[in-house]
Scaffold this motif. Structure first.
Motif, mmCIF file in Angstrom:
data_model
loop_
_atom_site.group_PDB
_atom_site.id
_atom_site.type_symbol
_atom_site.label_atom_id
_atom_site.label_comp_id
_atom_site.label_asym_id
_atom_site.label_seq_id
_atom_site.Cartn_x
_atom_site.Cartn_y
_atom_site.Cartn_z
ATOM 1 N N THR A 60 175.017 -54.570 119.375
ATOM 2 C CA THR A 60 175.790 -54.353 118.159
ATOM 3 C C THR A 60 174.999 -53.552 117.135
ATOM 4 N N GLN A 61 173.698 -53.807 117.016
ATOM 5 C CA GLN A 61 172.886 -53.020 116.083
ATOM 6 C C GLN A 61 172.817 -51.562 116.520
ATOM 7 N N ALA A 62 172.752 -51.335 117.838
ATOM 8 C CA ALA A 62 172.721 -49.955 118.330
ATOM 9 C C ALA A 62 174.025 -49.245 118.012
ATOM 10 N N VAL A 63 175.142 -49.911 118.225
ATOM 11 C CA VAL A 63 176.448 -49.316 117.919
ATOM 12 C C VAL A 63 176.577 -49.071 116.414
ATOM 13 N N ALA A 64 176.133 -50.050 115.607
ATOM 14 C CA ALA A 64 176.204 -49.895 114.151
ATOM 15 C C ALA A 64 175.389 -48.693 113.684
ATOM 16 N N ALA A 65 174.209 -48.501 114.259
ATOM 17 C CA ALA A 65 173.368 -47.356 113.879
ATOM 18 C C ALA A 65 173.998 -46.039 114.312
ATOM 19 N N ALA A 66 174.618 -46.024 115.489
ATOM 20 C CA ALA A 66 175.274 -44.800 115.955
ATOM 21 C C ALA A 66 176.443 -44.433 115.049
ATOM 22 N N ASP A 105 174.039 -57.396 111.739
ATOM 23 C CA ASP A 105 173.722 -56.219 112.538
ATOM 24 C C ASP A 105 174.046 -54.943 111.759
ATOM 25 N N ALA A 106 175.147 -54.966 111.010
ATOM 26 C CA ALA A 106 175.490 -53.822 110.171
ATOM 27 C C ALA A 106 174.440 -53.618 109.084
ATOM 28 N N PHE A 107 173.940 -54.717 108.503
ATOM 29 C CA PHE A 107 172.901 -54.633 107.475
ATOM 30 C C PHE A 107 171.645 -53.974 108.038
ATOM 31 N N CYS A 108 171.192 -54.423 109.212
ATOM 32 C CA CYS A 108 169.956 -53.889 109.802
ATOM 33 C C CYS A 108 170.081 -52.392 110.078
ATOM 34 N N ALA A 109 171.201 -51.989 110.657
ATOM 35 C CA ALA A 109 171.396 -50.572 110.965
ATOM 36 C C ALA A 109 171.451 -49.739 109.691
ATOM 37 N N ALA A 110 172.156 -50.242 108.682
ATOM 38 C CA ALA A 110 172.267 -49.499 107.428
ATOM 39 C C ALA A 110 170.933 -49.436 106.693
ATOM 40 N N LEU A 111 170.149 -50.503 106.768
ATOM 41 C CA LEU A 111 168.817 -50.477 106.152
ATOM 42 C C LEU A 111 167.959 -49.411 106.809
ATOM 43 N N ALA A 112 167.992 -49.342 108.135
ATOM 44 C CA ALA A 112 167.229 -48.305 108.840
ATOM 45 C C ALA A 112 167.701 -46.915 108.431
ATOM 46 N N ALA A 113 169.012 -46.726 108.361
ATOM 47 C CA ALA A 113 169.561 -45.410 108.009
ATOM 48 C C ALA A 113 169.132 -44.988 106.614
ATOM 49 N N LYS A 114 169.207 -45.908 105.650
ATOM 50 C CA LYS A 114 168.874 -45.554 104.272
ATOM 51 C C LYS A 114 167.367 -45.316 104.108
ATOM 52 N N LEU A 115 166.547 -46.080 104.814
ATOM 53 C CA LEU A 115 165.102 -45.851 104.753
ATOM 54 C C LEU A 115 164.745 -44.488 105.338
ATOM 55 N N ILE A 116 165.398 -44.118 106.423
ATOM 56 C CA ILE A 116 165.156 -42.794 107.012
ATOM 57 C C ILE A 116 165.627 -41.701 106.056
ATOM 58 N N ASP A 117 166.790 -41.908 105.448
ATOM 59 C CA ASP A 117 167.295 -40.927 104.467
ATOM 60 C C ASP A 117 166.299 -40.723 103.333
ATOM 61 N N ASN A 118 165.653 -41.814 102.905
ATOM 62 C CA ASN A 118 164.795 -41.795 101.716
ATOM 63 C C ASN A 118 163.307 -41.664 102.056
ATOM 64 N N ASP A 119 163.006 -41.095 103.224
ATOM 65 C CA ASP A 119 161.607 -40.901 103.618
ATOM 66 C C ASP A 119 160.807 -42.201 103.571
ATOM 67 N N ARG A 120 161.420 -43.279 104.058
ATOM 68 C CA ARG A 120 160.789 -44.592 104.217
ATOM 69 C C ARG A 120 160.581 -45.337 102.911
ATOM 70 N N VAL A 121 161.077 -44.822 101.806
ATOM 71 C CA VAL A 121 160.889 -45.481 100.511
ATOM 72 C C VAL A 121 161.960 -46.558 100.339
ATOM 73 N N GLY A 152 166.667 -55.288 122.284
ATOM 74 C CA GLY A 152 167.362 -56.569 122.137
ATOM 75 C C GLY A 152 168.266 -56.869 123.307
ATOM 76 N N GLY A 153 169.300 -57.640 123.049
ATOM 77 C CA GLY A 153 170.177 -58.121 124.103
ATOM 78 C C GLY A 153 171.470 -57.352 124.200
ATOM 79 N N ALA A 154 172.019 -57.305 125.422
ATOM 80 C CA ALA A 154 173.332 -56.735 125.690
ATOM 81 C C ALA A 154 174.034 -57.683 126.651
#
Length: 523
Positions: free
Chosen positions: A235-241, A451-467, A200-202
């Motif tokens: 911002t999404q990268a920072v949120a995920a970190a 951006d916080a939503f997107c990062a948290a969605l990725a984190a929770k999907l990874i936690d839950n084996d993509r479910v 994305g953009g910076a």
């Protein structure tokens, strides 16, 4: 809240505390941390203070000092700002005074360890101090009026602003402070790191904070200004970190001084910058933001895509990293052909390919991405207005529900439609849509909240084996709510502890919405 509520017992207690703290060397960190007399306890006990301490992982003393400083800087104005800064010896405007030619001895006197000396410097240099801050000076009060009337009114206004932040920052009520001696590092089981790449953009954001927008051909004064790295990708990268993920950003960044600041900021936040494309002899893109008191804003983007852009070739050069991670987050800040190529590249892998989470803001002005590209999106996180071009033909007024059904018919696996801080989920894998409620806050949802939503969605999907589940969406919505509730803070992207604290106090549950009818075949 009625004006009389500012003189509630809580406000009167704060006024009394501030009056005591102005004596001698003022509102210092040492006095805030001195537990022998308990004078500072009401300041340390503010939920706004506790929230700041939790979000920034600092002790209550520094948090209280920062909260008071933010109120003076951003919510007070004119004489109130100048007097509060001087009598409490905060030193917030020392650099401003020095830049406008005030003698260093005067600046030092305004932070002296004697209240009498600070008062004298304030009165003697009244006009110069106001001019330095861009305020009309008016006639200075007498020493007696300063002590008996002006200071009392200024501290009353400061107490009012502290109470205002306390009452309106609903998210602050969700803060859970660790008990003394609690080992917070071991309080939550460590989760394996997931690998996330953001494309994305910076940019640099120039943010003006104002109470009113000026009319055409006029101007108005901003009460705050900030120049800081921004952009949805950044911002999404920072949120995920912040959520403990292993994050890399793929973006195009100029090599001027602003581009260097962006790189340093990302590294400080724990984001890998090795995949960033550095563009030599180019100028950093900027976004001009006018931000209102409650977080709603308008913006003008200068993307400078003639000089700074991410091309298809740049994506190909990073194909190995893109196809060997857990999730790829893509924003529409990059050219449409680059978005489509990224989707095709990642989607072309086997069943273990990365998850694709896409943010369509701002929408491309002429047309959207191709229908084939839509079939390659696992999660589209969008505001309703961004999807207008996908409305059914002949629809006289915009109705987000038919638009959502169309998106699923086009091939999007799951659509997360964000509305007023909550979201409604439409998914091919579920038999019914469901709504995730908002967590109330006086502040308006900002672009960073998504951006916080997107990062948290990725984190929770990874936690839950993509479910994907209702609980995963609820957790992501909680992250978005944290970013909204913490809007006044300079750092609003939450960590896991902050999200869990909000959920632990939540009264909400996820409830299924009525079954969504099948899309009309003609669409």
């Amino acid at each position: 809240m009625a004006d009389r509520d500012w003189d509630s017992p809580d406000a009167l207690v704060l006024i009394n505390v501030l009056e005591k703290m102005r004596a001698r060397d003022g509102l210092t960190l040492a006095r805030l941390q001195d537990g022998r007399n308990g004078v500072s306890a009401p300041l340390l006990g503010l939920a706004a203070t506790r929230r700041y301490a939790t979000v920034h992982n600092v002790e209550l003393g520094p948090a209280a000092l920062e909260v008071v400083g933010q109120c003076v800087r951003f919510t007070m104005s004119g004489t109130d700002q100048i007097v509060a800064d001087a009598i409490l010896a905060l030193g917030l405007f020392a650099d401003v005074y020095s830049q406008h030619g005030l003698d260093s001895r005067v600046v030092q006197a305004l932070s002296a360890d004697s209240l009498g000396r600070r008062r004298n410097a304030l009165l003697v240099h009244w006009r110069r101090l106001h001019e330095s801050m861009g305020h009309s000076p008016g006639e200075p009060p007498s020493d007696r009026a300063l002590r008996g009337t002006t200071e009392r009114e200024v501290l009353r206004e400061l107490a009012r602003q502290l109470i205002r932040r306390e009452v309106y920052s609903v998210g602050s009520k969700s803060v859970v402070m660790p008990t003394p001696g609690e080992n917070t590092a071991n309080s939550t089981p460590a989760l394996p790191k997931g690998k996330v790449i953001v494309v994305g953009g910076a940019v640099m954001d120039a943010t003006f904070r104002t109470k009113n927008l000026p009319a055409r051909e006029t101007s108005s004064e901003a009460y705050g200004f900030d120049l800081s790295p921004g952009g949805k990708g950044l911002t999404q990268a920072v949120a995920a970190a912040r959520l403990g993920l292993d994050v890399s950003l793929i973006a195009a960044v100029a090599d001027d001084r602003f581009g260097q600041e962006i790189i340093h900021y990302l590294r400080d936040e724990g984001v890998d910058t090795s995949l960033i494309k550095i563009v030599h002899e180019a100028r950093t893109p900027f976004t001009g933001v006018i931000e209102m008191e409650l977080g709603d804003s308008i913006a003008v983007n200068w993307r400078n895509q003639m000089e700074v852009r991410l091309d298809v070739r740049d994506v190909d050069q990073r194909s190995h990293e893109l196809t060997n991670c857990d999730a790829v987050l893509v924003t529409f800040e990059i050219p449409r052909e680059t978005v489509q190529h990224t989707l095709a590249l990642v989607h072309g892998e086997d069943d273990n390919r990365p998850l694709m989470i896409v943010t369509p803001g701002q929408p491309y002005p002429d047309e959207g991405i191709s229908r084939h590209s839509l079939t390659q999106i696992d999660y589209l996180v969008a505001h309703a207005w961004e999807l207008g071009r996908y409305a059914p033909a002949g629809q006289e007024r915009f109705d987000p529900d038919p638009v959502a059904r169309n998106m699923l018919a086009y091939g999007v696996e799951t659509l997360c439609m964000l509305v007023n801080g909550g979201c409604t989920i439409y998914s091919e894998s579920a038999h019914e849509a469901f709504s995730v409620p908002t967590f109330p806050s006086i502040y308006k949802e900002s672009s960073a909240a998504r951006d916080a939503f997107c990062a948290a969605l990725a984190a929770k999907l990874i936690d839950n084996d993509r479910v994907f589940s209702e609980q995963a969406a609820f957790w992501a919505a909680a992250a978005m709510s944290c970013a909204t509730a913490d809007f006044p803070l300079s750092n609003s992207m939450p960590d896991r502890k902050r999200i869990e604290a909000l959920l632990s106090r939540s009264r909400f549950t996820v409830k299924a919405a009525p079954v969504v009818p099948e899309p009309d075949p003609q669409y």
